[in-house]
Design an enzyme around this catalytic site. Structure first.
Site, PDB file in Angstrom:
ATOM      1  N   GLU A 185      42.287  12.789  19.802  1.00 10.61           N
ATOM      2  CA  GLU A 185      42.088  11.744  20.801  1.00 10.61           C
ATOM      3  C   GLU A 185      40.857  10.914  20.500  1.00 10.61           C
ATOM      4  O   GLU A 185      39.937  11.344  19.802  1.00 10.61           O
ATOM      5  CB  GLU A 185      41.977  12.313  22.209  1.00 10.61           C
ATOM      6  CG  GLU A 185      41.532  13.743  22.295  1.00 10.61           C
ATOM      7  CD  GLU A 185      41.405  14.229  23.709  1.00 10.61           C
ATOM      8  OE1 GLU A 185      42.424  14.638  24.266  1.00 10.61           O
ATOM      9  OE2 GLU A 185      40.286  14.207  24.243  1.00 10.61           O
TER      10      GLU A 185
ATOM     11  N   CYS B   1      34.645   6.581  21.067  1.00  8.11           N
ATOM     12  CA  CYS B   1      34.314   7.972  20.762  1.00  8.11           C
ATOM     13  C   CYS B   1      35.461   8.518  19.924  1.00  8.11           C
ATOM     14  O   CYS B   1      36.609   8.498  20.365  1.00  8.11           O
ATOM     15  CB  CYS B   1      34.185   8.712  22.090  1.00  8.11           C
ATOM     16  SG  CYS B   1      33.919  10.468  21.901  1.00  8.11           S
TER      17      CYS B   1
ATOM     18  N   CYS C 127      38.407  22.237  16.299  1.00 13.47           N
ATOM     19  CA  CYS C 127      37.025  22.395  15.839  1.00 13.47           C
ATOM     20  C   CYS C 127      36.804  23.866  15.529  1.00 13.47           C
ATOM     21  O   CYS C 127      37.349  24.730  16.209  1.00 13.47           O
ATOM     22  CB  CYS C 127      36.043  21.934  16.923  1.00 13.47           C
ATOM     23  SG  CYS C 127      34.303  21.946  16.407  1.00 13.47           S
TER      24      CYS C 127
ATOM     25  N   CYS D 138      32.083  26.625  20.364  1.00 13.02           N
ATOM     26  CA  CYS D 138      31.161  26.645  21.501  1.00 13.02           C
ATOM     27  C   CYS D 138      31.974  27.032  22.746  1.00 13.02           C
ATOM     28  O   CYS D 138      32.977  26.395  23.059  1.00 13.02           O
ATOM     29  CB  CYS D 138      30.496  25.278  21.687  1.00 13.02           C
ATOM     30  SG  CYS D 138      29.579  24.753  20.218  1.00 13.02           S
TER      31      CYS D 138
ATOM     32  N   CYS E 188      33.165  24.439  25.475  1.00 14.36           N
ATOM     33  CA  CYS E 188      33.821  23.204  25.021  1.00 14.36           C
ATOM     34  C   CYS E 188      35.318  23.440  24.860  1.00 14.36           C
ATOM     35  O   CYS E 188      35.743  24.426  24.248  1.00 14.36           O
ATOM     36  CB  CYS E 188      33.211  22.771  23.685  1.00 14.36           C
ATOM     37  SG  CYS E 188      34.088  21.414  22.903  1.00 14.36           S
TER      38      CYS E 188
ATOM     39  N   GLY F 258      35.945  17.850  17.078  1.00 15.38           N
ATOM     40  CA  GLY F 258      35.539  18.235  15.732  1.00 15.38           C
ATOM     41  C   GLY F 258      34.050  18.170  15.467  1.00 15.38           C
ATOM     42  O   GLY F 258      33.282  17.548  16.208  1.00 15.38           O
ATOM     43  N   GLU F 259      33.666  18.840  14.391  1.00 12.44           N
ATOM     44  CA  GLU F 259      32.287  18.817  13.901  1.00 12.44           C
ATOM     45  C   GLU F 259      32.320  18.008  12.608  1.00 12.44           C
ATOM     46  O   GLU F 259      32.732  18.502  11.549  1.00 12.44           O
ATOM     47  CB  GLU F 259      31.802  20.260  13.668  1.00 12.44           C
ATOM     48  CG  GLU F 259      30.497  20.386  12.900  1.00 12.44           C
ATOM     49  CD  GLU F 259      29.293  19.720  13.553  1.00 12.44           C
ATOM     50  OE1 GLU F 259      29.197  19.681  14.803  1.00 12.44           O
ATOM     51  OE2 GLU F 259      28.444  19.220  12.798  1.00 12.44           O
TER      52      GLU F 259
ATOM     53  N   SER G 241      23.265  18.692  19.285  1.00  8.56           N
ATOM     54  CA  SER G 241      23.730  19.406  20.481  1.00  8.56           C
ATOM     55  C   SER G 241      22.975  20.720  20.579  1.00  8.56           C
ATOM     56  O   SER G 241      23.360  21.708  19.979  1.00  8.56           O
ATOM     57  CB  SER G 241      25.234  19.666  20.369  1.00  8.56           C
ATOM     58  OG  SER G 241      25.911  18.431  20.278  1.00  8.56           O
ATOM     59  N   LEU G 242      21.889  20.709  21.325  1.00  8.16           N
ATOM     60  CA  LEU G 242      21.007  21.881  21.338  1.00  8.16           C
ATOM     61  C   LEU G 242      21.420  22.856  22.446  1.00  8.16           C
ATOM     62  O   LEU G 242      21.696  24.003  22.193  1.00  8.16           O
ATOM     63  CB  LEU G 242      19.553  21.420  21.514  1.00  8.16           C
ATOM     64  CG  LEU G 242      18.505  22.443  21.096  1.00  8.16           C
ATOM     65  CD1 LEU G 242      18.583  22.746  19.611  1.00  8.16           C
ATOM     66  CD2 LEU G 242      17.106  21.957  21.452  1.00  8.16           C
TER      67      LEU G 242
ATOM     68  N   ASN H 194      30.688  19.816  32.121  1.00 10.81           N
ATOM     69  CA  ASN H 194      32.005  19.546  32.670  1.00 10.81           C
ATOM     70  C   ASN H 194      32.839  20.804  32.432  1.00 10.81           C
ATOM     71  O   ASN H 194      33.218  21.078  31.309  1.00 10.81           O
ATOM     72  CB  ASN H 194      32.616  18.342  31.946  1.00 10.81           C
ATOM     73  CG  ASN H 194      33.846  17.853  32.646  1.00 10.81           C
ATOM     74  OD1 ASN H 194      34.722  18.634  32.997  1.00 10.81           O
ATOM     75  ND2 ASN H 194      33.908  16.565  32.851  1.00 10.81           N
TER      76      ASN H 194
HETATM   77  N1  SAH Z   1      30.725  18.795  17.150  1.00 14.32           N
HETATM   78  C1  SAH Z   1      29.873  17.759  17.687  1.00 14.32           C
HETATM   79  C2  SAH Z   1      30.625  16.805  18.585  1.00 14.32           C
HETATM   80  C3  SAH Z   1      31.097  17.533  19.805  1.00 14.32           C
HETATM   81  S1  SAH Z   1      31.377  16.698  21.282  1.00 14.32           S
HETATM   82  C4  SAH Z   1      28.725  18.366  18.446  1.00 14.32           C
HETATM   83  O1  SAH Z   1      28.794  19.547  18.785  1.00 14.32           O
HETATM   84  O2  SAH Z   1      27.741  17.683  18.698  1.00 14.32           O
HETATM   85  C5  SAH Z   1      29.938  15.892  21.799  1.00 14.32           C
HETATM   86  C6  SAH Z   1      29.060  16.617  22.815  1.00 14.32           C
HETATM   87  O3  SAH Z   1      29.782  17.112  23.953  1.00 14.32           O
HETATM   88  C7  SAH Z   1      28.346  17.805  22.224  1.00 14.32           C
HETATM   89  O4  SAH Z   1      26.985  17.714  22.583  1.00 14.32           O
HETATM   90  C8  SAH Z   1      28.990  18.972  22.936  1.00 14.32           C
HETATM   91  O5  SAH Z   1      28.153  20.099  22.970  1.00 14.32           O
HETATM   92  C9  SAH Z   1      29.258  18.381  24.301  1.00 14.32           C
HETATM   93  N2  SAH Z   1      30.218  19.121  25.135  1.00 14.32           N
HETATM   94  C10 SAH Z   1      31.294  19.812  24.739  1.00 14.32           C
HETATM   95  N3  SAH Z   1      31.918  20.348  25.799  1.00 14.32           N
HETATM   96  C11 SAH Z   1      31.230  20.002  26.890  1.00 14.32           C
HETATM   97  C12 SAH Z   1      31.377  20.270  28.282  1.00 14.32           C
HETATM   98  N4  SAH Z   1      32.372  21.034  28.741  1.00 14.32           N
HETATM   99  N5  SAH Z   1      30.476  19.745  29.132  1.00 14.32           N
HETATM  100  C13 SAH Z   1      29.467  18.987  28.668  1.00 14.32           C
HETATM  101  N6  SAH Z   1      29.275  18.701  27.375  1.00 14.32           N
HETATM  102  C14 SAH Z   1      30.136  19.204  26.481  1.00 14.32           C
END
Ligand code: SAH
Length: 433
Positions: A132, A145, A152, A156, A159, A229-230, A286-287, A365
């Site tokens: 998407e 985006c 992925c 995490c 996610c 994805g990463e 994404s920390l 979220n």
């Molecule tokens: N792989 C990349 C892109 C992922 S999506 C990354 O990890 O950065 C982009 C952002 O959305 C990342 O910071 C990810 O941690 C965050 N994200 C994923 N799921 C989420 C959720 N349920 N609520 C809030 N942020 C989320």
């Protein structure tokens, strides 16, 4: 992030949607770097550099300059329809398009939210994998985006995409195609608005009535790798896509590097490699936790590269590119939102200098069935204030639009927050379409 999740209450243009092919759910903490082997998508001109495009055209027995003409159709006019390519000899159009502009993204459905300002598209790839992308319009920016992988492998646990596992890497052209499709969508909708209102885009009605809805720029101004994805785990295709996005026409879309944001879980070698490319895209890390114990759980790549190593890499990225780095932090109630964690984060960032980083907290979220939920607004506010007290610029905003649900809202919220920050800080975004 995202996945082809239940769109909930949002309006759909097509409800006969095949479900995502089942993928194996990864075990908690398991990391997947190598995608299961699947066939490769057909080669597209967006996969090729200009020399390789010329070679492909010459192989068809046509003069090399046809490659640039064809590239212009794709990158400037956003078309792959032979009927529109009137500068190409009729006899060779079909052949050129079949060889170099194969259709890679089949639209499956599109979902609108925010009164039409946000459009999420689900695409089927040649092998049935689904990805998407989301287009977001605001008066001065049009952001897309995009996804870099189907699924992925970074797992995490908060996610939606992470829970699906990795299906496969996208090719460069599959990534770039999402941006070109967004350009097409923006152009089509800009025409509609101009036709129906007879007004300039974003102009105010001069009869004292409510302002005309600003529809924003007619083409993509910003790209964020924050879909599925990463991207740094699919480095070759991702950097190829970045090159196509910044290369001037006819080689590419001619976008400004700093309007592209690469988001990563913190693949340290990938960050360093990107820093050395000489293309100063914005980096988002994404920390989600300032200490290793918690981050090992929330962002499993932390078992390979620790918090301090990831932050050090982010700082090196800033030094190499001059681009201020963004730290993403999804606030999860009673998990990572304590004031002491804000202090620890503030200390770790300022220990490496000032003015090089900003923090972008966003409320979690929750994914369906998640044991976690978003922090309370008061707690969120306190987290922000603690960071600011350390001198770290920090912005949190509500997620966008209430009529958007599930993964789509999650995606839109993250991205709009990030861009508000970039836009406000730099004041550079106007007029750079
Ligand atoms: N792989 C990349 C892109 C992922 S999506 C990354 O990890 O950065 C982009 C952002 O959305 C990342 O910071 C990810 O941690 C965050 N994200 C994923 N799921 C989420 C959720 N349920 N609520 C809030 N942020 C989320």
């Amino acid at each position: 992030l995202g996945g082809a999740a239940d769109p909930g209450a949002v309006r759909m243009s097509d409800t006969s949607v095949p479900l995502d092919p089942p993928t194996r759910r990864p075990k908690p903490g398991a990391l997947t770097f190598d995608a299961p082997r699947r066939g490769k998508p057909p080669t597209h001109l967006a996969d090729l550099d200009p020399a390789a495009r010329r070679a492909a055209v010459t192989e068809l027995g046509l003069p090399g300059f046809r490659a640039a003409q064809l590239s212009r159709h794709f990158f400037e006019h956003h078309t792959d329809d032979p009927a529109e390519m009137t500068d190409l000899p009729k006899a060779s159009r079909e052949e050129l398009v079949a060889r170099l502009l194969p259709s890679l993204l089949t639209p499956i459905r599109s979902i609108e939210a925010d009164g039409g300002a946000t459009t999420k598209s689900v695409w089927r790839l040649f092998d049935g994998a689904l990805v998407e992308s989301v287009v977001m319009r605001s008066p001065r920016r049009a952001t897309v985006c995009i996804s870099s992988q189907a699924g992925c492998g970074m797992n995490c646990p908060f996610c939606a995409t992470g829970q699906e596992g990795l299906t496969r890497n996208l090719s460069t052209a599959e990534i770039v195609g999402q941006v070109v499709a967004a350009n097409r969508l923006l152009r089509e909708t800009a025409d509609v608005v101009v036709d129906t209102d007879g007004a300039a885009l974003g102009a105010e009605a001069d009869d004292g009535a409510a302002p005309v809805d600003p529809v924003g720029p007619p083409r993509v101004t910003n790209v964020v790798f924050m879909g599925m994805g990463e991207a740094l785990a699919n480095y070759r295709a991702a950097i190829g896509a970045i090159r196509r996005l910044v290369d001037p026409a006819p080689d590419g879309l001619g976008m400004s590097a700093r309007h592209l944001t690469m988001s990563t879980v913190g693949l340290v070698p990938g960050i360093d490699r990107l820093a050395g490319e000489g293309i100063p895209v914005t980096l988002a890390l994404s920390l989600h936790a300032p200490g290793d114990e918690l981050r090992d759980e929330l962002v499993p790549i932390n078992t390979r590269w620790k918090v301090d190593e990831a932050i050090d890499a982010a700082r090196r990225y800033f030094e190499a590119t001059g681009r201020r780095v963004s730290i993403e932090y999804a606030l999860i109630k009673d998990v990572n939102d304590q004031a002491w964690r804000a202090d620890l984060l503030g200390e770790k960032l300022t220990a490496r200098g000032r003015g090089w980083v900003h923090v972008n907290p966003i409320p979690l979220n929750p994914t369906p069935g998640s044991r976690w939920t978003a922090s309370r607004p008061g707690v969120e506010q306190q987290f922000v204030e603690r960071l600011r007290a350390h001198g770290v610029p920090t912005t949190v905003r509500d997620t966008r639009g209430s009529d958007i649900d599930g993964a789509c809202g999650q995606l839109a919220g993250i991205v709009s927050d990030h861009l508000e920050q970039v836009g406000t800080d730099e004041g550079l975004l106007d007029g750079e379409i």
